[in-house]
Design an enzyme around this catalytic site. Structure first.
Site, PDB file in Angstrom:
ATOM      1  N   ARG A   1      -7.650  -0.370  -6.490  1.00 24.72           N
ATOM      2  CA  ARG A   1      -7.852   0.758  -5.565  1.00 24.72           C
ATOM      3  C   ARG A   1      -7.920   2.046  -6.404  1.00 24.72           C
ATOM      4  NH1 ARG A   1      -4.272   1.094  -0.440  1.00 24.72           N
ATOM      5  NH2 ARG A   1      -6.169   2.097   0.317  1.00 24.72           N
TER       6      ARG A   1
ATOM      7  N   ARG B   1       0.848  -1.184   0.000  1.00 22.68           N
ATOM      8  CA  ARG B   1       0.000   0.000   0.000  1.00 22.68           C
ATOM      9  C   ARG B   1       0.887   1.239   0.000  1.00 22.68           C
ATOM     10  NH1 ARG B   1       2.309   1.959   3.806  1.00 22.68           N
ATOM     11  NH2 ARG B   1       0.831   3.682   3.726  1.00 22.68           N
ATOM     12  N   GLY B   2       0.232   2.427  -0.080  1.00 19.65           N
ATOM     13  CA  GLY B   2       1.006   3.663  -0.202  1.00 19.65           C
ATOM     14  C   GLY B   2       1.155   3.980  -1.684  1.00 19.65           C
ATOM     15  N   ALA B   3       0.854   5.227  -2.058  1.00 20.16           N
ATOM     16  CA  ALA B   3       0.716   5.561  -3.482  1.00 20.16           C
ATOM     17  C   ALA B   3       1.939   5.201  -4.352  1.00 20.16           C
ATOM     18  CB  ALA B   3       0.356   7.043  -3.616  1.00 20.16           C
TER      19      ALA B   3
ATOM     20  N   GLN C   1      -1.962   2.451  10.103  1.00 23.16           N
ATOM     21  CA  GLN C   1      -0.684   2.551   9.374  1.00 23.16           C
ATOM     22  C   GLN C   1       0.343   3.347  10.178  1.00 23.16           C
ATOM     23  OE1 GLN C   1      -3.676   2.935   8.014  1.00 23.16           O
ATOM     24  NE2 GLN C   1      -3.742   2.406   5.853  1.00 23.16           N
TER      25      GLN C   1
ATOM     26  N   ASN D   1      -5.522  12.398   0.655  1.00 22.14           N
ATOM     27  CA  ASN D   1      -4.591  11.568   1.438  1.00 22.14           C
ATOM     28  C   ASN D   1      -5.420  10.804   2.463  1.00 22.14           C
ATOM     29  OD1 ASN D   1      -1.857  10.720   2.035  1.00 22.14           O
ATOM     30  ND2 ASN D   1      -2.054  11.825   3.947  1.00 22.14           N
ATOM     31  N   LYS D   2      -4.768   9.981   3.239  1.00 21.85           N
ATOM     32  CA  LYS D   2      -5.432   9.112   4.211  1.00 21.85           C
ATOM     33  C   LYS D   2      -6.500   9.861   5.017  1.00 21.85           C
ATOM     34  CE  LYS D   2      -5.134   5.622   4.668  1.00 21.85           C
ATOM     35  NZ  LYS D   2      -6.128   4.815   3.911  1.00 21.85           N
TER      36      LYS D   2
ATOM     37  N   ASP E   1      -2.070  10.883  -1.977  1.00 22.34           N
ATOM     38  CA  ASP E   1      -2.465   9.836  -2.931  1.00 22.34           C
ATOM     39  C   ASP E   1      -2.784  10.412  -4.293  1.00 22.34           C
ATOM     40  OD1 ASP E   1      -3.007   8.491  -0.182  1.00 22.34           O
ATOM     41  OD2 ASP E   1      -2.880   6.925  -1.705  1.00 22.34           O
TER      42      ASP E   1
HETATM   43  O1  MRU Z   1      -4.585   3.235   2.326  1.00 19.29           O
HETATM   44  P1  MRU Z   1      -3.102   3.433   2.228  1.00 19.29           P
HETATM   45  O2  MRU Z   1      -2.357   2.885   3.387  1.00 19.29           O
HETATM   46  O3  MRU Z   1      -2.572   2.958   0.894  1.00 19.29           O
HETATM   47  O4  MRU Z   1      -2.927   5.010   2.267  1.00 19.29           O
HETATM   48  C1  MRU Z   1      -1.653   5.556   2.181  1.00 19.29           C
HETATM   49  C2  MRU Z   1      -1.634   7.020   2.338  1.00 19.29           C
HETATM   50  O5  MRU Z   1      -2.642   7.672   2.500  1.00 19.29           O
HETATM   51  C3  MRU Z   1      -0.294   7.680   2.206  1.00 19.29           C
HETATM   52  O6  MRU Z   1      -0.225   8.824   2.994  1.00 19.29           O
HETATM   53  C4  MRU Z   1      -0.092   8.087   0.727  1.00 19.29           C
HETATM   54  O7  MRU Z   1      -0.288   6.990  -0.116  1.00 19.29           O
HETATM   55  C5  MRU Z   1       1.249   8.652   0.493  1.00 19.29           C
HETATM   56  S1  MRU Z   1       2.500   7.445   0.643  1.00 19.29           S
HETATM   57  C6  MRU Z   1       4.006   8.097   0.268  1.00 19.29           C
END
Ligand code: MRU
Length: 345
Positions: A88, A45-47, A193, A244-245, A234
């Site tokens: 996603r 996970r994470g963009a 996270q 973002n999250k 994201d």
């Molecule tokens: O749902 P996730 O864990 O994939 O969400 C991740 C985030 O919101 C991060 O802050 C974002 O992807 C940036 S990661 C460098």
């Protein structure tokens, strides 16, 4: 430092983030559908990490597609790309990677060359990602002064990228410059996270940190205990609105109310100029069971309705700066983002 996603022995190796911090388990994946499942289940996970994983998924799929002609190959690859694209919806990087891979396939003269070039392109994206994060870190470190207490949300660290991280990359670079930094980590409900992943990374690096629950952030901001907030993104719309999250918007408003700078660190592959404002960003809705249950244990009464949007949108007026590998962007974001992206090629 760990590598979140890499190519090893003809397979895609990822660290299974659903098992952290209790266990460090690696998965070797050789099937694109399995990779798509791993993305959906948030084993990766994470963009930026999703971008590289998606690229490797296409490379795997390219070897799985049975095709005698380039037309048959492109038709098969279309299904691979659609499957990965349906995992996603919010992170721009995933679609940016799929589009880049699609172009490589189209430009190849034949099936064999396409397969080889797709794998090279995914390998290049893995390499580039770490370089980009280190550049983000170098630019962003200037925003962090010696002795700063920095609040972050979710995980925008090595685990959200190939290595080093974006928001945590900025913090790591400041620490490498010899600055003393203390990180406040939002635990980040519902999937934790912050407490599971960001805390794990900072412990490994020996960077001083304090874990707080999400609802404590306002308390620390009001008391002047936080010097700046740094988060990842994201998707960044053309006007600078940031997805973002979930919980990031709340933090941004609290930071603004308390006169604390709010920084977003992200690669230019997160910028989506085709999305005019944050209102146009698709927000992923996840299973409500992630809210009613914690680590498999029911924590809400049977029959309650729960909402579970995975991301929110922070309007650009709350964003003090966007740190990219091209430099630190300041408002007005429209022209600054367009310039950063157009310099890209
Ligand atoms: O749902 P996730 O864990 O994939 O969400 C991740 C985030 O919101 C991060 O802050 C974002 O992807 C940036 S990661 C460098």
């Amino acid at each position: 430092m760990i590598r979140t996603v890499q190519w090893a022995d003809g397979k895609v190796r990822i660290i299974d983030q659903t098992k952290l911090p209790a266990q460090e388990v690696y998965l070797d994946i050789d099937d694109y559908q399995e990779l798509a499942r791993a993305i959906r289940e948030m084993r990766i996970r994470g963009a930026p990490a999703l971008g590289v994983a998606a690229a490797y998924g296409v490379a795997l799929g390219a070897f799985q597609v049975q095709a005698a002609t380039k037309e048959e190959f492109l038709a098969g690859l279309h299904d691979v790309i659609s499957t990965i694209g349906a995992t996603r919806p919010t992170a721009r990087n995933l679609f940016w990677a799929l589009e880049r891979m699609q172009r490589v396939a189209e430009q190849a003269p034949d099936v064999g060359t396409a397969r080889a070039r797709l794998l090279s392109e995914a390998l290049r994206m893995e390499r580039e990602d770490e370089e980009i994060n280190r550049a983000i870190g170098r630019h962003g470190a200037a925003l962090i002064l010696d002795g700063f207490r920095v609040l972050t949300h979710c995980n925008a660290g090595a685990l959200a990228t190939v290595a080093y991280g974006t928001a945590l990359g900025v913090i790591r670079a400041a620490v490498e410059d010899g600055k003393r930094v203390h990180v406040y980590i939002d635990e980040t409900r519902p999937l934790l996270q912050g407490s599971r992943l960001t805390a794990w990374e900072l412990i490994q690096d020996g960077i001083p940190a304090t874990l707080v629950t999400d609802n404590m952030a306002g308390h620390f901001l009001r008391r002047g205990q936080i010097n700046c907030v740094v988060v990842g993104a994201d998707r960044i719309a053309a006007n600078g609105d940031v997805a973002n999250k979930i919980g990031t918007y709340t933090l941004a408003v609290l930071a603004h109310e308390n006169g604390v700078p709010f920084y977003v660190a992200a690669p230019t592959s997160t910028i989506d100029l085709s999305t005019a404002t944050g209102d146009d960003i698709p927000i992923e809705e996840r299973d409500p069971a992630e809210v009613t249950h914690l680590d498999g244990k029911q924590i809400a009464p049977e029959g309650i309705t729960a909402a579970n949007p995975a991301f929110d949108v922070t309007p650009h007026r709350y964003v003090s700066a966007i740190v990219t590998e091209k430099g630190v962007l300041r408002p007005p974001y429209g022209p600054a983002l367009a310039r950063a992206v157009s310099n890209e090629e």
